[in-house]
Every structure is written in C-alpha cells, then in structure tokens.
Design a protein around this motif. Sequence first.
Motif, PDB file in Angstrom:
ATOM      1  N   TYR A 120      76.144 -13.717 -87.676  1.00 45.02           N
ATOM      2  CA  TYR A 120      75.624 -15.047 -87.354  1.00 45.02           C
ATOM      3  C   TYR A 120      74.998 -15.145 -85.961  1.00 45.02           C
ATOM      4  N   LYS A 121      74.824 -14.009 -85.273  1.00 43.78           N
ATOM      5  CA  LYS A 121      74.242 -14.044 -83.934  1.00 43.78           C
ATOM      6  C   LYS A 121      73.069 -13.093 -83.759  1.00 43.78           C
ATOM      7  N   GLY A 122      72.859 -12.176 -84.660  1.00 43.29           N
ATOM      8  CA  GLY A 122      71.754 -11.242 -84.536  1.00 43.29           C
ATOM      9  C   GLY A 122      72.224  -9.838 -84.180  1.00 43.29           C
ATOM     10  N   TYR A 123      71.429  -9.158 -83.375  1.00 46.14           N
ATOM     11  CA  TYR A 123      71.687  -7.764 -83.034  1.00 46.14           C
ATOM     12  C   TYR A 123      71.898  -7.616 -81.525  1.00 46.14           C
ATOM     13  N   GLN A 124      72.805  -6.726 -81.142  1.00 43.08           N
ATOM     14  CA  GLN A 124      73.062  -6.424 -79.736  1.00 43.08           C
ATOM     15  C   GLN A 124      72.672  -4.967 -79.493  1.00 43.08           C
ATOM     16  N   HIS A 125      71.844  -4.738 -78.472  1.00 45.64           N
ATOM     17  CA  HIS A 125      71.384  -3.389 -78.174  1.00 45.64           C
ATOM     18  C   HIS A 125      72.478  -2.543 -77.543  1.00 45.64           C
ATOM     19  N   GLN A 126      72.552  -1.286 -77.976  1.00 44.88           N
ATOM     20  CA  GLN A 126      73.404  -0.283 -77.346  1.00 44.88           C
ATOM     21  C   GLN A 126      72.563   0.449 -76.299  1.00 44.88           C
ATOM     22  N   LYS A 127      73.134   1.445 -75.671  1.00 45.03           N
ATOM     23  CA  LYS A 127      72.383   2.260 -74.712  1.00 45.03           C
ATOM     24  C   LYS A 127      71.307   3.044 -75.464  1.00 45.03           C
ATOM     25  N   GLY A 128      70.091   3.001 -74.954  1.00 48.23           N
ATOM     26  CA  GLY A 128      68.967   3.650 -75.608  1.00 48.23           C
ATOM     27  C   GLY A 128      68.914   5.148 -75.379  1.00 48.23           C
ATOM     28  N   ILE A 129      68.187   5.827 -76.246  1.00 48.40           N
ATOM     29  CA  ILE A 129      67.934   7.261 -76.136  1.00 48.40           C
ATOM     30  C   ILE A 129      66.540   7.405 -75.527  1.00 48.40           C
ATOM     31  N   VAL A 130      66.478   7.823 -74.270  1.00 48.39           N
ATOM     32  CA  VAL A 130      65.200   7.961 -73.575  1.00 48.39           C
ATOM     33  C   VAL A 130      64.644   9.354 -73.822  1.00 48.39           C
ATOM     34  N   LEU A 131      63.419   9.408 -74.345  1.00 41.99           N
ATOM     35  CA  LEU A 131      62.785  10.685 -74.663  1.00 41.99           C
ATOM     36  C   LEU A 131      61.752  11.099 -73.629  1.00 41.99           C
ATOM     37  N   GLY A 132      61.306  10.188 -72.803  1.00 40.44           N
ATOM     38  CA  GLY A 132      60.285  10.509 -71.811  1.00 40.44           C
ATOM     39  C   GLY A 132      58.882  10.281 -72.331  1.00 40.44           C
ATOM     40  N   LYS A 133      57.922  10.630 -71.509  1.00 34.58           N
ATOM     41  CA  LYS A 133      56.520  10.355 -71.839  1.00 34.58           C
ATOM     42  C   LYS A 133      55.906  11.384 -72.782  1.00 34.58           C
ATOM     43  N   LYS A 134      56.382  12.614 -72.717  1.00 29.33           N
ATOM     44  CA  LYS A 134      55.861  13.653 -73.614  1.00 29.33           C
ATOM     45  C   LYS A 134      56.989  14.058 -74.550  1.00 29.33           C
ATOM     46  N   MET A 137      54.731  10.833 -88.315  1.00 32.60           N
ATOM     47  CA  MET A 137      54.366   9.498 -88.761  1.00 32.60           C
ATOM     48  C   MET A 137      54.746   8.452 -87.717  1.00 32.60           C
ATOM     49  N   LEU A 138      55.871   8.669 -87.015  1.00 27.72           N
ATOM     50  CA  LEU A 138      56.264   7.707 -85.987  1.00 27.72           C
ATOM     51  C   LEU A 138      55.243   7.660 -84.863  1.00 27.72           C
ATOM     52  N   LEU A 139      54.779   8.819 -84.413  1.00 28.98           N
ATOM     53  CA  LEU A 139      53.768   8.840 -83.352  1.00 28.98           C
ATOM     54  C   LEU A 139      52.468   8.189 -83.823  1.00 28.98           C
ATOM     55  N   LEU A 140      52.084   8.423 -85.060  1.00 21.93           N
ATOM     56  CA  LEU A 140      50.896   7.788 -85.614  1.00 21.93           C
ATOM     57  C   LEU A 140      51.057   6.267 -85.626  1.00 21.93           C
ATOM     58  N   THR A 141      52.245   5.810 -86.012  1.00 21.73           N
ATOM     59  CA  THR A 141      52.522   4.369 -86.022  1.00 21.73           C
ATOM     60  C   THR A 141      52.414   3.788 -84.620  1.00 21.73           C
ATOM     61  N   PHE A 142      53.006   4.456 -83.629  1.00 17.84           N
ATOM     62  CA  PHE A 142      52.894   3.991 -82.236  1.00 17.84           C
ATOM     63  C   PHE A 142      51.427   3.917 -81.811  1.00 17.84           C
ATOM     64  N   ASN A 143      50.650   4.932 -82.164  1.00 14.17           N
ATOM     65  CA  ASN A 143      49.245   4.958 -81.761  1.00 14.17           C
ATOM     66  C   ASN A 143      48.424   3.851 -82.412  1.00 14.17           C
ATOM     67  N   GLN A 144      48.874   3.350 -83.569  1.00 12.02           N
ATOM     68  CA  GLN A 144      48.134   2.304 -84.259  1.00 12.02           C
ATOM     69  C   GLN A 144      48.607   0.895 -83.894  1.00 12.02           C
ATOM     70  N   ASN A 194      58.369  16.431 -77.653  1.00 13.19           N
ATOM     71  CA  ASN A 194      58.185  17.658 -78.422  1.00 13.19           C
ATOM     72  C   ASN A 194      58.238  17.351 -79.907  1.00 13.19           C
ATOM     73  N   PRO A 195      57.566  18.160 -80.731  1.00  8.83           N
ATOM     74  CA  PRO A 195      57.585  17.919 -82.174  1.00  8.83           C
ATOM     75  C   PRO A 195      59.015  17.817 -82.711  1.00  8.83           C
ATOM     76  N   GLY A 196      59.278  16.759 -83.443  1.00  5.40           N
ATOM     77  CA  GLY A 196      60.584  16.559 -84.066  1.00  5.40           C
ATOM     78  C   GLY A 196      61.577  15.780 -83.220  1.00  5.40           C
ATOM     79  N   ASP A 197      61.351  15.677 -81.898  1.00  9.57           N
ATOM     80  CA  ASP A 197      62.308  14.975 -81.037  1.00  9.57           C
ATOM     81  C   ASP A 197      62.393  13.479 -81.345  1.00  9.57           C
ATOM     82  N   LEU A 198      61.250  12.861 -81.603  1.00  9.87           N
ATOM     83  CA  LEU A 198      61.238  11.428 -81.902  1.00  9.87           C
ATOM     84  C   LEU A 198      61.983  11.154 -83.210  1.00  9.87           C
ATOM     85  N   ALA A 199      61.710  11.952 -84.230  1.00  7.50           N
ATOM     86  CA  ALA A 199      62.399  11.784 -85.518  1.00  7.50           C
ATOM     87  C   ALA A 199      63.899  12.018 -85.374  1.00  7.50           C
ATOM     88  N   GLU A 200      64.290  13.005 -84.595  1.00  2.19           N
ATOM     89  CA  GLU A 200      65.716  13.287 -84.386  1.00  2.19           C
ATOM     90  C   GLU A 200      66.398  12.133 -83.662  1.00  2.19           C
TER      91      GLU A 200
END
Length: 95
Positions: A62-76, A1-8, A78-84
Amino acid sequence: MLLLTFNQCYTRNPDELLNTTPIDQYLNIKGWYNAVRNMKLISCSWDDDIGYEITPTDKIPYKGYQHQKGIVLGKKVNPGDLAEAVKIAIKKSRI
C-alpha cells in the motif's frame, strides 16, 4: 538488448492522445495496481557522473517500492555485465 533500450530512450515523443499507459498496453491490463500486483521492480538508470546503476527494490504494501543499495557498473560496461547486474537485482528485489 538493455544497452539498445538505453540508447533509444527519449528518441520519440509520447503520444499525448493515448488513454492508456504503456504498461497497460504491454500487459493488456487496466490500472497501475493490477499491472504491478505480484511483480518486482528494478530501476535501470544512467548518471553522467557514475554511469549505469541497477537498483533492486522492496515492495511495501500500500506504499509502493523502496530502493535498496544500487549496483554501480560505471560508464563503460563489459559485455554481459549489465545483464548480470539486472539478474542480481531481480533476485535481491522483494515483493
């Protein structure tokens, strides 16, 4: 569903006549503060150079959100990696 959302993403123009935001409509709550109170935020993004990245955040009162270090998955992805990665980011995010 996440990949479908990105594609839309960006396939429809927003209705400029709406008086409420999508988060207000979805949660049936008025106002950004009320909509995000006691909620975590993660960022899911695509970059042409690095691919998918899921970023957990820390909520700063009172200030919002601060980003932590991101989890980079790459361009391709694998099934389940995005959800994990989303599950890990939700656990790392702090209210």
